[in-house]
Design a protein around this motif. Structure first.
Motif, PDB file in Angstrom:
ATOM      1  N   ARG A   1       0.832  -1.203   0.000  1.00  0.00           N
ATOM      2  CA  ARG A   1       0.000   0.000   0.000  1.00  0.00           C
ATOM      3  C   ARG A   1       0.868   1.254   0.000  1.00  0.00           C
ATOM      4  O   ARG A   1       0.561   2.250  -0.658  1.00  0.00           O
ATOM      5  CB  ARG A   1      -0.912  -0.015   1.236  1.00  0.00           C
ATOM      6  N   ASP A   2       1.963   1.188   0.727  1.00  0.00           N
ATOM      7  CA  ASP A   2       2.836   2.355   0.829  1.00  0.00           C
ATOM      8  C   ASP A   2       3.551   2.646  -0.487  1.00  0.00           C
ATOM      9  O   ASP A   2       3.775   3.801  -0.838  1.00  0.00           O
ATOM     10  CB  ASP A   2       3.842   2.142   1.958  1.00  0.00           C
ATOM     11  N   ILE A   3       3.903   1.592  -1.201  1.00  0.00           N
ATOM     12  CA  ILE A   3       4.503   1.781  -2.521  1.00  0.00           C
ATOM     13  C   ILE A   3       3.509   2.492  -3.442  1.00  0.00           C
ATOM     14  O   ILE A   3       3.864   3.422  -4.169  1.00  0.00           O
ATOM     15  CB  ILE A   3       4.936   0.420  -3.109  1.00  0.00           C
ATOM     16  N   HIS A   4       2.258   2.071  -3.378  1.00  0.00           N
ATOM     17  CA  HIS A   4       1.196   2.698  -4.176  1.00  0.00           C
ATOM     18  C   HIS A   4       1.049   4.175  -3.802  1.00  0.00           C
ATOM     19  O   HIS A   4       0.950   5.048  -4.677  1.00  0.00           O
ATOM     20  CB  HIS A   4      -0.115   1.952  -3.936  1.00  0.00           C
ATOM     21  N   ASP A   5       1.057   4.466  -2.489  1.00  0.00           N
ATOM     22  CA  ASP A   5       0.904   5.857  -2.038  1.00  0.00           C
ATOM     23  C   ASP A   5       2.072   6.726  -2.497  1.00  0.00           C
ATOM     24  O   ASP A   5       1.877   7.882  -2.902  1.00  0.00           O
ATOM     25  CB  ASP A   5       0.798   5.896  -0.511  1.00  0.00           C
ATOM     26  N   ALA A   6       3.287   6.196  -2.432  1.00  0.00           N
ATOM     27  CA  ALA A   6       4.457   6.960  -2.877  1.00  0.00           C
ATOM     28  C   ALA A   6       4.355   7.273  -4.367  1.00  0.00           C
ATOM     29  O   ALA A   6       4.652   8.386  -4.811  1.00  0.00           O
ATOM     30  CB  ALA A   6       5.739   6.178  -2.572  1.00  0.00           C
ATOM     31  N   ARG A   7       3.909   6.288  -5.131  1.00  0.00           N
ATOM     32  CA  ARG A   7       3.778   6.484  -6.577  1.00  0.00           C
ATOM     33  C   ARG A   7       2.743   7.572  -6.893  1.00  0.00           C
ATOM     34  O   ARG A   7       2.946   8.399  -7.798  1.00  0.00           O
ATOM     35  CB  ARG A   7       3.393   5.153  -7.234  1.00  0.00           C
ATOM     36  N   ARG A   8       1.643   7.572  -6.137  1.00  0.00           N
ATOM     37  CA  ARG A   8       0.593   8.585  -6.360  1.00  0.00           C
ATOM     38  C   ARG A   8       1.123   9.997  -6.087  1.00  0.00           C
ATOM     39  O   ARG A   8       0.799  10.943  -6.808  1.00  0.00           O
ATOM     40  CB  ARG A   8      -0.604   8.303  -5.449  1.00  0.00           C
TER      41      ARG A   8
END
Length: 381
Positions: free
Chosen positions: A71-78
């Motif tokens: 989830r954190d990887i997704h948030d960083a990408r956003r």
């Protein structure tokens, strides 16, 4: 934003325009590192976001409250997409396992109380990731840690964060002078976490209200024992609870379930005075208990010292400092007596309870905010 007209330096300390300054931002997906990346991007820097995948992505997706999960990887990408800078995910799973998780398990089985977040900073983030930043031809690497880097007479110095409640100096004592030259910590001067969240709102970041991570990233819900049982089958074998004279008082359910200073959950009620865990003996599968005063320690042997003072550690017979033996405790007055460049005996002027092998002992200047380094407590009572 042009360089400061008085110093000729931009906000990261380089004598050129932000647009000509490349900075790699270590992005965990949390609000802190996201704000750092967004702020630097808004100031016009050439920002590159990098997130480390540190353990199994599939398992991580279902886990909240820890850094570097799916989830954190997704948030960083956003955040990177919203602010318009490139973002990369690097698979460091094998490195993380070998450099951090395996040592954590072995240290715990040896009766120590390890601090894996320090090893992660030392062996992964500020080593391999920092080298990656240099490979990307970045001028520096920035992180969301709450700590300050200041320029002193002898070069870059490490200082506590302006907000004592957020200070992460205990976890960053092993940052070397060479690493410190390259690192930047843009949040260290902020007065509170509320200021960071206000900046996240200002930049319109989707993570503005994201909760802070509480656990070690690979230890769900703080349950160390269950993780170690998976990593080291048989680690939870039962054994004896004994007093300091070796008298058997009861049976425990595995040394890994106990920590130095623990009082609750021993299952040896009916005694007149409360007893605490004073030593763990994993080889004999014994938990040793004793009175509270048996937890008190005055002399602490420390090794693997990273010294950040201007003069060499061994240039004096002793140093008057303040030290922390746990991240949650305030610095206390102490004297360091060097044995070598990397080993010393630390005398606590006020004895501390529950000092355990595997914990860090971090050194501070007796006055002011400067961090003088630290080392690892290595020998039991």
């Amino acid at each position: 934003m042009a360089p400061d007209s008085k110093t000729g330096m931009n906000s990261l300390g380089f004598p050129k325009a932000p647009a000509d300054t490349r900075v790699v931002v270590a992005m965990s997906g949390g609000v802190d590192s996201s704000v750092v990346a967004a702020q630097l991007a808004e100031e016009g820097y050439d920002v590159v976001g990098v997130t480390l995948q540190l353990y199994d992505h599939g398992a991580a997706l279902a886990k909240k409250g820890a850094c570097c999960a799916g989830r954190d990887i997704h948030d960083a990408r956003r955040v990177a997409e919203a602010m318009g800078f490139p973002h990369y995910v690097l698979d460091y799973e094998n490195t993380f396992r070998e450099a951090v998780i395996d040592e954590f398990a072995d240290a715990y089985l040896a009766g120590a109380t390890p601090v894996p977040c320090i090893r992660c900073n030392e062996r992964v983030k500020f080593k391999d990731l920092l080298q990656t930043a240099k490979d990307l031809e970045a001028d520096c690497m920035a992180t969301g840690h709450y700590i300050q880097r200041k320029t002193g007479a002898a070069g870059a110095e490490l200082h506590c964060a302006a907000d004592p409640a957020r200070d992460q100096s205990y976890f960053l004592f092993s940052t070397t002078p060479e690493q410190l030259d390259y690192l930047r910590f843009p949040l260290g001067h902020l007065a509170s976490k509320a200021e960071t969240r206000a900046l996240a709102v200002k930049y319109g970041l989707s993570v503005a209200d994201k909760p802070d991570s509480q656990d070690i990233c690979f230890v769900p819900n703080g349950n160390y024992a269950s993780v170690i049982e998976k990593l080291r089958p048989g680690a939870a074998d039962p054994g004896e609870i004994v007093d300091m004279d070796g008298q058997v008082l009861g049976e425990h359910r595995g040394v890994i379930h106990y920590t130095i200073g623990q009082r609750r959950g021993l299952g040896i009620g009916g005694l007149s005075d409360p007893l605490y865990v004073v030593k763990l003996d994993p080889e004999a599968r014994r938990v040793v208990v004793g009175p509270k005063e048996a937890l008190t320690t005055r002399v602490v042997p420390v090794r693997e010292i990273n010294w950040l003072g201007d003069a060499a550690l061994t240039s004096r017979r002793e140093w008057e400092v303040a030290v922390k033996v746990r991240s949650t405790r305030p610095p206390r007055s102490a004297v360091i007596r060097p044995v070598s460049d990397t080993e010393a005996e630390v005398e606590l002027l006020t004895p501390e309870e529950g000092v355990s092998p595997g914990q860090a002992c971090v050194f501070y200047a007796p006055e002011g905010s400067r961090v003088l380094g630290g080392g690892w407590i290595w020998r039991g009572r």
